[in-house]
Motif scaffolding. Structure first.
Motif: not given
Length: 672
Positions: A253-257, A282-290, A305-311
């Motif tokens: 995701x390239x967007x604000x959380x 659509x709703x389930x696919x959108x959550x899968x990205x998270x 505030x945007x989605x980022x990595x998992x370090x």
């Protein structure tokens, strides 16, 4: 509608008198549900929320929420700007839309807190803003301040989307019809577009709440048209990066959380009102990205505030804790899948309390699994590097005050969704914790009370005592978390066969007798998770465990934003934190010891559970220092252990639940 002078028309006077009567009734009830408004539309959702006020917290959960209500839940409006100003109560002008959004978050959260805690004083406080807004509708029906009455630019109806959730909760608690009617008029007469301007589309949520209670099909049409219009700009990252191509390709995701999550839940709500499966897909696919790309160990994705990595240094905004869990509740109702309950509880039991000072006098804007200090200049995130947003403060964003208001929605929404109705007339226990449910069941709507007695998530057993006036047959579904392999159930002290688990629930289909007692046992086990840069984390059941770092707390009073009683804090470490863990995953039971004590009244301040793990000190792992300002320090990333100085001696660390900590190590270097 000047804040200092206005003339009230006869129509407004009648509105105000009617609303004020409802206000007094609701305040005297302390938020307990009166007769809820009947739902006038068909629901296609697998589960249905119960009326506001049906569930009240007890035990440790009530103790924790009493602190919230006593402190920032009720005192924020006396402590910090913008909450000290009359937004939504006569303040009509400003520089930006932000203060109305920020106050709206608090109004929604405090309204729900008053409802579940039966807090009459807090309900009177929030009803002042609710009743002022509803009784001061313009002649065309518009509700809200003049500042963004004319729909220009972006975000001009986003504050309404937030505030109207508070209106909805108040209406559901009191059973009054005036709020739903006022919102219906607002939406159907409004000149604003609800598709293209940024975040305006989030109003679909309250449009459909209003549709459900008024039955006006124009509201459903407006909601669907708004979603179709939104999709024409959805590929823009400022609008959420939610194009169908990106969503169904499961990209990062390239967007604000907040923008993403508040928008991504709308199709789940549309599905519940239309039954159109394309919305749900659509709703389930959108959550899968998270979950595929951004999820952190504590149950909330990296959003700073945007989605980022998992370090180990990736953090999340506190708004995202409230917004993600609220949104997942709609996925829970739409699908009936218990996995959404698992996700809500993981976030609410870890990330939530982990961002809040245990006395409920301060919180963080950004919180992180690894935070070795939290000061007004130690923010290690890329957005506000070196700033104040990781310090514990009553309003940690200060001018950007969203988190200070939004945090108050988290636990009331958890409580409100602990039980849900099923289409077959049954009940589903969706989220666990000590509480009391009051509702009706069966074809004759028999009164029912279920008291849930438990120390969960600190213990494995959950006891349900069923209070009926006579025997009633109804299905009772109990959520079984994915981490639990061998649940067992007793009825009145005798074991019964555990039904087949379906969609994350087991269902007891039987005739329940007055006084029946059901005990659900969810055996917990220790688990290891792996993270980037050779990181490793430990959890047990739904709780994540951390090394608590002792801290020196220095209070700081900042004019306009804090007071002597509710200051900002600089928290710096006074105990060792630079350890890597030595864990043998093949022999986890012997290499990580789990201990449990009796559950105290306040388990977050005095944690009853702990993990004992072997560790070695990494002697050259130190706080990062700003070379241009040696007094400014930051939490460092995980070290490369192959190039680090690791001590030979093995020590034993005591880890406690993540939510019990303020400074902590959660992601450790793996020395196994």
């Amino acid at each position: 509608m000047s804040p200092t002078k206005f003339e009230m028309t006869r129509r407004q006077f009648i509105q105000f008198a009617t609303i004020s009567a409802a206000m007094l009734l609701t305040a005297e009830q302390g938020g307990r549900a009166a007769t809820p408004l009947p739902l006038k539309t068909r629901s296609y959702a697998a589960l249905q929320d119960l009326p506001a006020g049906s569930i009240n917290p007890q035990g440790w959960l009530r103790t924790y929420m009493e602190k919230q209500a006593e402190h920032l839940g009720s005192k924020l409006t006396q402590v910090s700007w913008p909450f000290t100003v009359a937004y939504w109560k006569g303040e009509e002008q400003g520089e930006l839309w932000w203060p109305w959004e920020q106050m709206a978050y608090w109004v929604d959260g405090a309204t729900r807190l008053a409802i579940v805690m039966n807090d009459k004083s807090l309900m009177r406080q929030v009803r002042e803003k609710i009743d002022y807004t509803v009784s001061h509708a313009n002649s065309d029906g518009y509700l809200g301040p003049k500042f963004f009455e004319e729909p220009t630019g972006d975000f001009h109806r986003w504050p309404h989307a937030v505030f109207f959730r508070g209106l909805a909760a108040a209406s559901d608690a009191s059973g009054e019809t005036e709020i739903a009617e006022a919102m219906r008029k607002h939406y159907l007469s409004d000149k604003a577009a609800y598709g293209k301007p940024t975040r305006n589309v989030v109003n679909i949520e309250t449009m459909l709440w209003c549709y459900e209670r008024t039955g006006d099909p124009q509201l459903l049409a407006l909601a669907e048209n708004s979603w179709r219009e939104y999709l024409t700009v959805a590929d823009d990252k400022e609008h959420g990066d939610l194009s169908e191509l990106r969503v169904f390709s499961a990209t990062p995701i390239d967007a604000h959380g907040v923008t993403y999550m508040e928008t991504a839940k709308q199709p789940a709500i549309l599905y519940a009102h239309t039954g159109k499966t394309e919305y749900l897909k659509f709703a389930l696919a959108a959550q899968r990205r998270v979950f595929d790309h951004h999820m952190l160990i504590d149950g909330i994705p990296s959003t700073s505030e945007w989605y980022r990595t998992k370090t180990s240094l990736d953090s999340h905004e506190t708004c995202d804790i409230s917004d993600h869990t609220w949104s997942w509740g709609y996925l829970l109702t739409a699908t009936g899948d218990g996995v959404w309950g698992d996700r809500i509880e993981r976030a609410c039991f870890n990330a939530g309390p982990g961002a809040i000072k245990n006395d409920w006098k301060a919180l963080q804007y950004f919180s992180c699994p690894n935070q070795f200090l939290a000061t007004l200049n130690s923010d290690h995130n890329v957005m506000a590097h070196g700033g104040h947003m990781m310090a514990y403060q009553p309003n940690p964003g200060q001018r950007t005050a969203c988190c200070g208001g939004n945090v108050h929605r988290l636990l009331p929404n958890y409580v409100m969704r602990m039980w849900m109705k099923q289409p077959d007339g049954g009940l589903a226990a969706t989220l666990y914790g000590p509480s009391k449910l009051t509702t009706t069941v069966g074809p004759d709507h028999d009164s029912l009370e279920i008291v849930q007695t438990t120390g969960y998530p600190f213990e494995e057993q959950i006891h349900f005592t069923i209070d009926l006036k006579r025997a009633v047959a109804f299905p009772l579904s109990l959520r079984i978390p994915e981490w639990c392999e061998n649940p067992n159930i007793t009825l009145n002290g005798k074991p019964i066969s555990t039904p087949h688990k379906k969609n994350g629930f087991v269902t007891l289909n039987r005739t329940f007798q007055p006084g029946d007692k059901i005990t659900l046992t969810l055996p917990m086990k220790t688990a290891v998770s792996h993270w980037p840069q050779n990181g490793v984390g430990l959890e047990h059941g739904p709780l994540v465990y951390s090394l608590p770092i002792e801290a020196n707390w220095t209070p700081i009073v900042e004019e306009r934003y804090t007071t002597a009683e509710y200051p900002s804090w600089n928290a710096t470490p006074t105990s060792a934190w630079n350890y890597g863990v030595v864990v043998d995953e093949a022999k986890l039971k012997s290499s990580v010891k789990f201990e449990r004590k009796p559950i105290p009244e306040d388990p977050w301040s005095n944690p009853p559970t702990r993990l004992i793990v072997s560790a070695k000190k990494i002697e050259d792992w130190e706080l990062q220092v700003n070379p241009d300002n040696p007094n400014q320090k930051f939490t460092p990333p995980l070290p490369d252990v192959s190039a680090s100085k690791v001590a030979d001696s093995v020590e034993h660390l005591t880890l406690v639940p993540y939510g019990s900590t303020h400074l902590r190590v959660t992601i450790f270097p793996d020395l196994g």
